[in-house]
Every structure is written in structure tokens, then in C-alpha cells.
Design a protein around this motif. Structure first.
Motif, mmCIF file in Angstrom:
data_model
loop_
_atom_site.group_PDB
_atom_site.id
_atom_site.type_symbol
_atom_site.label_atom_id
_atom_site.label_comp_id
_atom_site.label_asym_id
_atom_site.label_seq_id
_atom_site.Cartn_x
_atom_site.Cartn_y
_atom_site.Cartn_z
ATOM 1 N N ASP A 1 13.873 -8.534 -49.854
ATOM 2 C CA ASP A 1 13.031 -7.351 -49.827
ATOM 3 C C ASP A 1 13.528 -6.391 -48.753
ATOM 4 O O ASP A 1 13.914 -6.812 -47.664
ATOM 5 C CB ASP A 1 11.596 -7.728 -49.520
ATOM 6 C CG ASP A 1 10.922 -8.483 -50.662
ATOM 7 O OD1 ASP A 1 11.394 -8.377 -51.787
ATOM 8 O OD2 ASP A 1 9.932 -9.178 -50.398
ATOM 9 N N GLN A 2 13.468 -5.127 -49.040
ATOM 10 C CA GLN A 2 13.864 -4.127 -48.065
ATOM 11 C C GLN A 2 12.922 -4.142 -46.869
ATOM 12 O O GLN A 2 11.718 -4.303 -47.021
ATOM 13 C CB GLN A 2 13.828 -2.733 -48.700
ATOM 14 C CG GLN A 2 14.770 -2.599 -49.861
ATOM 15 C CD GLN A 2 14.564 -1.292 -50.589
ATOM 16 O OE1 GLN A 2 13.490 -0.719 -50.557
ATOM 17 N NE2 GLN A 2 15.600 -0.827 -51.261
ATOM 18 N N ASN A 3 13.496 -4.027 -45.679
ATOM 19 C CA ASN A 3 12.745 -3.928 -44.425
ATOM 20 C C ASN A 3 11.877 -5.147 -44.127
ATOM 21 O O ASN A 3 10.965 -5.060 -43.309
ATOM 22 C CB ASN A 3 11.900 -2.656 -44.393
ATOM 23 C CG ASN A 3 12.739 -1.421 -44.583
ATOM 24 O OD1 ASN A 3 13.750 -1.233 -43.910
ATOM 25 N ND2 ASN A 3 12.356 -0.577 -45.519
ATOM 26 N N ALA A 4 12.115 -6.284 -44.779
ATOM 27 C CA ALA A 4 11.327 -7.491 -44.529
ATOM 28 C C ALA A 4 11.602 -8.024 -43.127
ATOM 29 O O ALA A 4 12.723 -7.935 -42.614
ATOM 30 C CB ALA A 4 11.655 -8.565 -45.556
ATOM 31 N N THR A 7 12.226 -14.531 -38.993
ATOM 32 C CA THR A 7 12.340 -15.293 -37.755
ATOM 33 C C THR A 7 13.532 -16.224 -37.874
ATOM 34 O O THR A 7 13.748 -16.828 -38.919
ATOM 35 C CB THR A 7 11.060 -16.132 -37.520
ATOM 36 O OG1 THR A 7 9.938 -15.260 -37.521
ATOM 37 C CG2 THR A 7 11.121 -16.881 -36.211
ATOM 38 N N ILE A 8 14.308 -16.340 -36.792
ATOM 39 C CA ILE A 8 15.505 -17.175 -36.769
ATOM 40 C C ILE A 8 15.258 -18.374 -35.859
ATOM 41 O O ILE A 8 14.772 -18.217 -34.735
ATOM 42 C CB ILE A 8 16.707 -16.387 -36.229
ATOM 43 C CG1 ILE A 8 16.956 -15.153 -37.082
ATOM 44 C CG2 ILE A 8 17.945 -17.270 -36.139
ATOM 45 C CD1 ILE A 8 17.849 -14.129 -36.421
ATOM 46 N N GLY A 37 13.950 -10.508 -36.522
ATOM 47 C CA GLY A 37 14.773 -9.436 -37.050
ATOM 48 C C GLY A 37 14.089 -8.769 -38.223
ATOM 49 O O GLY A 37 13.023 -9.172 -38.662
ATOM 50 N N GLN A 38 14.759 -7.722 -38.714
ATOM 51 C CA GLN A 38 14.232 -6.991 -39.858
ATOM 52 C C GLN A 38 15.409 -6.591 -40.746
ATOM 53 O O GLN A 38 16.435 -6.099 -40.263
ATOM 54 C CB GLN A 38 13.479 -5.745 -39.402
ATOM 55 C CG GLN A 38 12.843 -4.979 -40.531
ATOM 56 C CD GLN A 38 11.966 -3.851 -40.035
ATOM 57 O OE1 GLN A 38 11.970 -3.495 -38.858
ATOM 58 N NE2 GLN A 38 11.194 -3.279 -40.930
ATOM 59 N N TYR A 74 11.382 -15.803 -43.756
ATOM 60 C CA TYR A 74 10.838 -14.467 -44.016
ATOM 61 C C TYR A 74 9.343 -14.470 -43.774
ATOM 62 O O TYR A 74 8.636 -15.384 -44.153
ATOM 63 C CB TYR A 74 11.156 -14.019 -45.451
ATOM 64 C CG TYR A 74 12.621 -13.828 -45.656
ATOM 65 C CD1 TYR A 74 13.241 -12.650 -45.254
ATOM 66 C CD2 TYR A 74 13.398 -14.832 -46.201
ATOM 67 C CE1 TYR A 74 14.608 -12.482 -45.411
ATOM 68 C CE2 TYR A 74 14.762 -14.674 -46.360
ATOM 69 C CZ TYR A 74 15.356 -13.499 -45.961
ATOM 70 O OH TYR A 74 16.710 -13.343 -46.108
ATOM 71 N N ASN A 75 8.862 -13.417 -43.113
ATOM 72 C CA ASN A 75 7.433 -13.310 -42.792
ATOM 73 C C ASN A 75 6.746 -12.394 -43.788
ATOM 74 O O ASN A 75 7.253 -11.465 -44.257
ATOM 75 C CB ASN A 75 7.232 -12.786 -41.373
ATOM 76 C CG ASN A 75 7.871 -13.700 -40.361
ATOM 77 O OD1 ASN A 75 7.804 -14.897 -40.472
ATOM 78 N ND2 ASN A 75 8.533 -13.127 -39.376
#
Length: 75
Positions: A1-4, A7-8, A37-38, A74-75
Motif C-alpha cells: 500500500d502506498q504510504n503504509a 515496523t522493523i 518507516g513509511q 505493516y501497521n
């Protein structure tokens, strides 16, 4: 997804082992982006990972192998 957002999670340390059974530890993992990140507008993000290779003073020469698990959630 764009701009999702994501967390790493990196390991604390890993062990590299040679075919002869010698070992070295890799520690102090870090990444760019750091913990969070995003994705960009194309749904992409480069992930760069660095660490410290702990080489002993009488470390045996040769090829060493190990597995490093990294999780991107992914959040």
C-alpha cells in the motif's frame, strides 16, 4: 500500500560458522530507516542494514555462514 507505515525488528546478534566449526558473532544491528518507516507513494522503501562483525584476534580464515532473520510488520 502506498504510504503504509511499518515496523522493523532486527536480531540482537547472530553467529556465523565456518565449515571447520569456527565461529564469529555479528551484533549491534541497525537499519535505515530505523525502527519505524513509511512506504513512499509508489509503495516502496529501501531497507539498509548494518552491524558489527566481531572478529577474534586469532580468527581462522575462511568462509562463514549464518542466518539473519528480519521482520517487517505493516501497521
Amino acid at each position: 500500500d502506498q504510504n503504509a507505515l511499518f515496523t522493523i525488528t532486527l536480531p540482537e546478534s547472530i553467529v556465523l560458522t565456518s565449515a571447520a566449526g569456527d565461529s564469529m558473532t555479528v551484533s549491534n544491528f541497525s537499519s535505515t530507516p530505523a525502527v519505524n518507516g513509511q512506504l513512499d507513494s509508489s509503495g516502496r522503501q529501501d531497507l539498509n542494514v548494518g552491524a558489527t562483525l566481531n572478529v577474534g584476534s586469532f580468527q581462522a580464515f575462511g568462509a562463514y555462514r549464518g542466518i539473519m532473520s528480519t521482520t517487517v510488520e505493516y501497521n
